[in-house]
Design an enzyme around this catalytic site. Structure first.
Site, PDB file in Angstrom:
ATOM      1  CD  GLU A   1      11.372   7.386  29.952  1.00  0.00           C
ATOM      2  OE1 GLU A   1      10.374   7.105  29.599  1.00  0.00           O
ATOM      3  OE2 GLU A   1      11.986   6.714  30.862  1.00  0.00           O
TER       4      GLU A   1
ATOM      5  CG  ASP B   1      -1.790   1.299   1.621  1.00  0.00           C
ATOM      6  OD1 ASP B   1      -2.324   1.745   0.465  1.00  0.00           O
ATOM      7  OD2 ASP B   1      -1.336   1.751   2.548  1.00  0.00           O
TER       8      ASP B   1
ATOM      9  CG  ASP C   1      -1.175   7.714   0.684  1.00  0.00           C
ATOM     10  OD1 ASP C   1      -0.114   8.586   0.488  1.00  0.00           O
ATOM     11  OD2 ASP C   1      -2.301   7.621  -0.474  1.00  0.00           O
TER      12      ASP C   1
HETATM   13  N1  RBF Z   1       8.497   0.969  28.419  1.00  0.00           N
HETATM   14  C1  RBF Z   1       7.531   0.015  27.999  1.00  0.00           C
HETATM   15  O1  RBF Z   1       6.486   0.005  28.259  1.00  0.00           O
HETATM   16  N2  RBF Z   1       7.927  -0.981  26.960  1.00  0.00           N
HETATM   17  C2  RBF Z   1       9.106  -1.069  26.493  1.00  0.00           C
HETATM   18  O2  RBF Z   1       9.461  -1.952  25.409  1.00  0.00           O
HETATM   19  C3  RBF Z   1      10.090  -0.020  26.950  1.00  0.00           C
HETATM   20  N3  RBF Z   1      11.434   0.060  26.394  1.00  0.00           N
HETATM   21  C4  RBF Z   1      12.433   0.870  27.115  1.00  0.00           C
HETATM   22  C5  RBF Z   1      13.689   0.767  26.602  1.00  0.00           C
HETATM   23  C6  RBF Z   1      14.648   1.853  27.129  1.00  0.00           C
HETATM   24  C7  RBF Z   1      16.048   1.523  26.799  1.00  0.00           C
HETATM   25  C8  RBF Z   1      14.342   2.718  28.174  1.00  0.00           C
HETATM   26  C9  RBF Z   1      15.224   3.604  28.671  1.00  0.00           C
HETATM   27  C10 RBF Z   1      12.922   2.766  28.485  1.00  0.00           C
HETATM   28  C11 RBF Z   1      11.953   1.836  28.184  1.00  0.00           C
HETATM   29  N4  RBF Z   1      10.765   1.904  28.405  1.00  0.00           N
HETATM   30  C12 RBF Z   1       9.757   0.996  27.919  1.00  0.00           C
HETATM   31  C13 RBF Z   1      10.109   2.996  29.322  1.00  0.00           C
HETATM   32  C14 RBF Z   1       9.850   2.729  30.552  1.00  0.00           C
HETATM   33  O3  RBF Z   1       8.644   2.262  30.713  1.00  0.00           O
HETATM   34  C15 RBF Z   1       9.816   4.132  31.114  1.00  0.00           C
HETATM   35  O4  RBF Z   1      11.113   4.343  31.766  1.00  0.00           O
HETATM   36  C16 RBF Z   1       8.588   4.517  31.772  1.00  0.00           C
HETATM   37  O5  RBF Z   1       7.717   4.780  31.118  1.00  0.00           O
HETATM   38  C17 RBF Z   1       8.719   5.908  32.680  1.00  0.00           C
HETATM   39  O6  RBF Z   1       8.455   7.057  32.107  1.00  0.00           O
HETATM   40 MG    MG Z   2      12.713  10.017  34.182  1.00  0.00          MG
END
Ligand code: RBF
Ligand code: MG
Ligand code: ADP
Length: 383
Positions: free
Chosen positions: A310, A15, A17
């Site tokens: 993050e 697809d 778009d």
């Molecule tokens: N949060 C998730 O819910 N799923 C993820 O796969 C996930 N992977 C992350 C990978 C890294 C390297 C980092 C630093 C954070 C990850 N987080 C993930 C985020 C984590 O849940 C996050 O620190 C919180 O949401 C706090 O804001």
């Molecule tokens: Mg923080």
């Protein structure tokens, strides 16, 4: 949600778009400015009302949803020039060029099937080098009686490709498109372009987060060979700004200090990059350059309502840098964002991501970006 055994295919129908073109940002920009004319405000949460529909049906939905005092045809004549003007600005979805080049280099026949009229498709893809030549067939919504979700466009594509529908793999971002592909008797991979919509795609044979996550070997097609030590090199991208104080739950709940960058002003960057785990180099201008792993997305475990960026600075870096500037060069991809059943499993995975990033960044392929001027380090690096 992959079935235990996927059927093997011999051609791929894409697809346009939302699947290989990142159209959504352009659509919302155009509608945002257009609706002002009628004193209305674009509502991103209603984007699903237009994505994947035929141009006429999408237009009718906008006229209805925003109670515009004009007919659908009048709307179409007003909006069409606004869209056409933007076609040259539509970027390829991350992983689209990689996929197209890979399939072409391996001689896998590829077709393009879109609800847009044929001439619009050709203009849109003309801005992307090598695309037109890669497709053995292009078929537009004006070449069939009814567009997706009707299977007609896919059935017709298979016929013209001289393929049995069951030998075709469809890649689609929208619900009408997935419905059309399944009704045509094809294997369908969904790559939802709107966030938090995956639960709607139950009829798809597989749901992936972005084209970066497609594993062609699952469908009997040649595997990508560009993964290195658990990482996928990407075209580097850059982001930076002050670290926000006290926002987010990362460091407290996870026991992992993660910085929170303001996403204000980065909406284009955020919409261009699929959620997932990336890595690269981080520059704190007054301190030095550090290895970095980061998540971009909604962090489903915490169900954030905003897409966030993050970064976690590795190397046991443990000082606070609230309010300081942090500049990132993002050079590789590790995995899609996942929803974890427990905090422990999330924390374990983040540490695993950190190890992968730490090792990979030693490879010349990635280490060469350590001196990137974007990182704004004005003195010799300290690590
Ligand atoms: N949060 C998730 O819910 N799923 C993820 O796969 C996930 N992977 C992350 C990978 C890294 C390297 C980092 C630093 C954070 C990850 N987080 C993930 C985020 C984590 O849940 C996050 O620190 C919180 O949401 C706090 O804001
Ligand atoms: Mg923080
Ligand atoms: P919480 O996420 O628990 O609400 P904060 O978001 O305020 O707390 O904490 C994140 C802060 O942690 C960042 O602003 C940054 O100054 C700091 N920090 C310390 N070490 C690191 C690191 N290695 N990587 C990223 N941020 C770090």
């Amino acid at each position: 949600m992959a079935k235990p055994l996927s059927k093997l295919v011999s051609c791929v129908i894409l697809d346009l778009d939302g699947t290989i073109l990142n159209t959504d940002g352009i659509v919302s920009d155009v509608l945002k400015s257009y609706l002002v004319k009628y004193g209305k405000q674009w509502d991103g949460r209603r984007a699903h009302r237009i994505v994947g529909k035929t141009p006429y049906e999408a237009s009718a939905a906008v006229v209805e949803d925003y109670e515009l005092p004009i007919s659908t045809d009048e709307y179409i004549s007003e909006i069409t020039p606004r869209f056409s003007e933007q076609w040259c600005n539509i970027k390829a979805q991350p992983g689209a060029n990689r996929l197209i080049n890979h399939l072409r280099n391996h001689g896998v026949p590829m077709a393009l099937a879109s609800n847009s009229p044929r001439t619009n498709i050709e203009t849109k893809i003309s801005y992307h080098q090598g695309w037109k030549e890669s497709f053995s067939l292009i078929i537009g919504g004006d070449e069939v009686t009814s567009g997706k979700p009707s299977p007609e466009i896919y059935v017709e594509a298979a016929k013209r490709l001289n393929m049995n529908p069951s030998c075709c793999l469809v890649i689609e971002d929208s619900l009408p498109g997935v419905t059309a592909g399944k009704a045509a008797g094809m294997e369908v991979v969904a790559v939802p372009s709107l966030p938090k919509q995956s639960h709607l795609f139950t009829s798809a044979d597989e749901i992936i987060n972005s084209l970066l996550d497609l594993r062609p070997e699952k469908w009997g097609l040649p595997a990508f060979e560009d993964w290195i030590e658990g990482t996928l090199p990407i075209e580097p991208w850059y982001i930076g700004g002050p670290v926000i104080k006290g926002f987010g739950r990362g460091s407290k709940v996870l026991g992992i200090p993660t910085a929170n960058l303001s996403t204000e002003g980065y909406s284009a960057i955020l919409s261009e990059h699929p959620s997932g785990v990336y890595f690269g180099w981080a520059g704190l201008p007054t301190r030095g350059v550090y290895k970095m792993v980061m998540s971009i997305g909604w962090n489903p475990y915490f169900d954030n309502s905003e897409k966030t960026i993050e970064p976690w600075l590795l190397h046991d870096f443990n000082e606070d840098f609230y309010g300081e500037e942090l500049w990132l060069a993002i050079v590789g991809y590790i995995r899609p964002e996942a929803n974890f059943p427990s905090l422990d499993s999330l924390v374990a995975k983040i540490h695993e991501d950190g190890k992968i990033a730490e090792n990979a960044l030693e490879l010349p392929l990635y280490s060469k970006y350590k001196g990137d001027p974007y990182l704004k380090i004005s003195f010799p690096e300290n690590i």
